[in-house]
Scaffold this active site. Structure first.
Site, PDB file in Angstrom:
ATOM      1  N   ASN A  43       0.611  -1.074   0.008  1.00 42.94           N
ATOM      2  CA  ASN A  43       0.127   0.080  -0.142  1.00 42.94           C
ATOM      3  C   ASN A  43       0.844   1.380  -0.054  1.00 42.94           C
ATOM      4  O   ASN A  43       1.972   1.283   0.599  1.00 42.94           O
ATOM      5  CB  ASN A  43      -1.170  -0.016   1.080  1.00 42.94           C
ATOM      6  CG  ASN A  43      -0.386  -0.078   2.458  1.00 42.94           C
ATOM      7  OD1 ASN A  43       0.604  -0.959   2.932  1.00 42.94           O
ATOM      8  ND2 ASN A  43      -1.026   0.377   3.692  1.00 42.94           N
ATOM      9  N   ILE A  44       0.358   2.195  -0.667  1.00 39.39           N
ATOM     10  CA  ILE A  44       1.170   3.447  -0.886  1.00 39.39           C
ATOM     11  C   ILE A  44       0.219   4.818  -0.542  1.00 39.39           C
ATOM     12  O   ILE A  44      -0.929   4.630  -1.180  1.00 39.39           O
ATOM     13  CB  ILE A  44       1.720   3.680  -2.264  1.00 39.39           C
ATOM     14  CG1 ILE A  44       2.599   2.625  -2.707  1.00 39.39           C
ATOM     15  CG2 ILE A  44       2.484   4.992  -2.415  1.00 39.39           C
ATOM     16  CD1 ILE A  44       3.149   2.639  -3.916  1.00 39.39           C
ATOM     17  N   GLU A  45       0.199   5.358   0.646  1.00 42.01           N
ATOM     18  CA  GLU A  45      -0.347   6.353   1.145  1.00 42.01           C
ATOM     19  C   GLU A  45      -0.038   7.620   0.803  1.00 42.01           C
ATOM     20  O   GLU A  45       1.284   7.657   0.106  1.00 42.01           O
ATOM     21  CB  GLU A  45      -0.471   6.043   2.679  1.00 42.01           C
ATOM     22  CG  GLU A  45      -1.104   4.940   3.053  1.00 42.01           C
ATOM     23  CD  GLU A  45      -1.638   4.791   4.777  1.00 42.01           C
ATOM     24  OE1 GLU A  45      -1.043   5.492   5.366  1.00 42.01           O
ATOM     25  OE2 GLU A  45      -2.189   3.804   5.086  1.00 42.01           O
ATOM     26  N   CYS A  54      -4.148   0.463  -2.477  1.00 37.89           N
ATOM     27  CA  CYS A  54      -3.997  -0.500  -1.718  1.00 37.89           C
ATOM     28  C   CYS A  54      -2.907  -1.262  -2.328  1.00 37.89           C
ATOM     29  O   CYS A  54      -2.717  -1.465  -3.534  1.00 37.89           O
ATOM     30  CB  CYS A  54      -5.311  -1.227  -1.656  1.00 37.89           C
ATOM     31  SG  CYS A  54      -6.627  -0.704  -0.698  1.00 37.89           S
ATOM     32  N   GLU A  56      -3.052  -4.469  -3.113  1.00 42.63           N
ATOM     33  CA  GLU A  56      -3.640  -5.520  -4.343  1.00 42.63           C
ATOM     34  C   GLU A  56      -3.446  -4.666  -5.553  1.00 42.63           C
ATOM     35  O   GLU A  56      -3.421  -5.187  -6.801  1.00 42.63           O
ATOM     36  CB  GLU A  56      -5.016  -5.778  -4.045  1.00 42.63           C
ATOM     37  CG  GLU A  56      -5.080  -6.718  -2.991  1.00 42.63           C
ATOM     38  CD  GLU A  56      -5.374  -5.982  -1.365  1.00 42.63           C
ATOM     39  OE1 GLU A  56      -4.932  -4.769  -1.308  1.00 42.63           O
ATOM     40  OE2 GLU A  56      -6.101  -6.234  -0.399  1.00 42.63           O
ATOM     41  N   CYS A  87     -10.324  -4.625  -0.185  1.00 41.40           N
ATOM     42  CA  CYS A  87     -11.279  -3.690   0.014  1.00 41.40           C
ATOM     43  C   CYS A  87     -12.346  -3.933  -1.093  1.00 41.40           C
ATOM     44  O   CYS A  87     -11.852  -4.389  -2.138  1.00 41.40           O
ATOM     45  CB  CYS A  87     -10.670  -2.290  -0.106  1.00 41.40           C
ATOM     46  SG  CYS A  87     -10.094  -1.584  -1.292  1.00 41.40           S
ATOM     47  N   CYS A  90     -10.526  -2.645  -4.655  1.00 38.36           N
ATOM     48  CA  CYS A  90      -9.611  -4.089  -4.942  1.00 38.36           C
ATOM     49  C   CYS A  90     -10.305  -5.041  -5.584  1.00 38.36           C
ATOM     50  O   CYS A  90      -9.819  -5.807  -6.404  1.00 38.36           O
ATOM     51  CB  CYS A  90      -8.710  -4.407  -3.940  1.00 38.36           C
ATOM     52  SG  CYS A  90      -7.467  -3.168  -3.533  1.00 38.36           S
TER      53      CYS A  90
HETATM   54  N1  THU Z   1      -5.250  -1.662   2.630  1.00 39.51           N
HETATM   55  C1  THU Z   1      -4.442  -2.276   1.526  1.00 39.51           C
HETATM   56  O1  THU Z   1      -3.596  -1.907   0.857  1.00 39.51           O
HETATM   57  N2  THU Z   1      -5.412  -3.406   1.278  1.00 39.51           N
HETATM   58  C2  THU Z   1      -6.386  -3.862   1.974  1.00 39.51           C
HETATM   59  O2  THU Z   1      -6.546  -5.028   1.505  1.00 39.51           O
HETATM   60  C3  THU Z   1      -7.096  -3.269   3.002  1.00 39.51           C
HETATM   61  C4  THU Z   1      -6.380  -1.693   3.310  1.00 39.51           C
HETATM   62  C5  THU Z   1      -4.412  -0.429   3.099  1.00 39.51           C
HETATM   63  C6  THU Z   1      -5.041   0.989   2.551  1.00 39.51           C
HETATM   64  C7  THU Z   1      -4.510   1.868   3.579  1.00 39.51           C
HETATM   65  O3  THU Z   1      -3.043   2.379   3.412  1.00 39.51           O
HETATM   66  C8  THU Z   1      -4.244   1.122   4.560  1.00 39.51           C
HETATM   67  O4  THU Z   1      -4.516  -0.268   4.355  1.00 39.51           O
HETATM   68  C9  THU Z   1      -5.696   1.528   5.698  1.00 39.51           C
HETATM   69  O5  THU Z   1      -6.690   1.134   5.349  1.00 39.51           O
END
Ligand code: THU
Length: 130
Positions: A43-45, A54, A56, A87, A90
């Site tokens: 994941n890259i925020e 996310c 995925e 989510c 995804c």
């Molecule tokens: N996130 C994912 O990368 N994949 C998931 O299946 C659920 C959520 C990430 C998004 C965000 O950066 C962090 O988790 C919290 O929601």
């Protein structure tokens, strides 16, 4: 090591690269392509929050951009006791580009279950309906 174990290990390693300074919630994903290649993502925020991507989707977009078009399975790893399933966004992307593949969920040390995409996204909207 089984294919599943290799995929989960790759997702665990990818998780280490997560850019998750806002949530602190690091996720790793690993896709297995039809030819056995493993493509990973984390994941890259983003400071705007809404532009966060996310693990995925990062894995899928990497794979598509490298020419992969058929997939067998995806592994998703987070450091939680409860499984971390993809989510809704995804699920749509995984369904659209990978179809009814296996979804392996795990944390840093344990298997947290195997699911099928058709069960995670019942009655999907996809290109067949256009
Ligand atoms: N996130 C994912 O990368 N994949 C998931 O299946 C659920 C959520 C990430 C998004 C965000 O950066 C962090 O988790 C919290 O929601």
């Amino acid at each position: 090591m089984t294919k599943k174990d290799a995929l989960v290990d790759a997702a665990r390693a990818a998780r280490e690269h997560a850019v998750a300074r806002f949530s602190g919630f690091k996720v790793g994903a690993a896709l297995e392509t039809a030819d056995g290649t493993i493509v990973t993502g984390c994941n890259i925020e983003n400071a705007t929050y809404g532009l966060t991507v996310c693990a995925e989707r990062v894995a899928m977009f990497k794979a598509l951009s490298e020419g992969h078009r058929e997939f067998r399975a995806v592994a998703v790893v987070a450091d939680t006791n409860d499984p971390t399933p993809p989510c809704g966004a995804c699920r749509q992307i995984l369904w659209e580009f990978a179809g009814d593949i296996d979804v392996f969920l795990a944390n840093l040390t344990e298997d947290k279950g195997t699911f099928r995409m058709k069960d995670l996204l019942p009655l999907p909207f996809d290109a067949r309906l256009l």
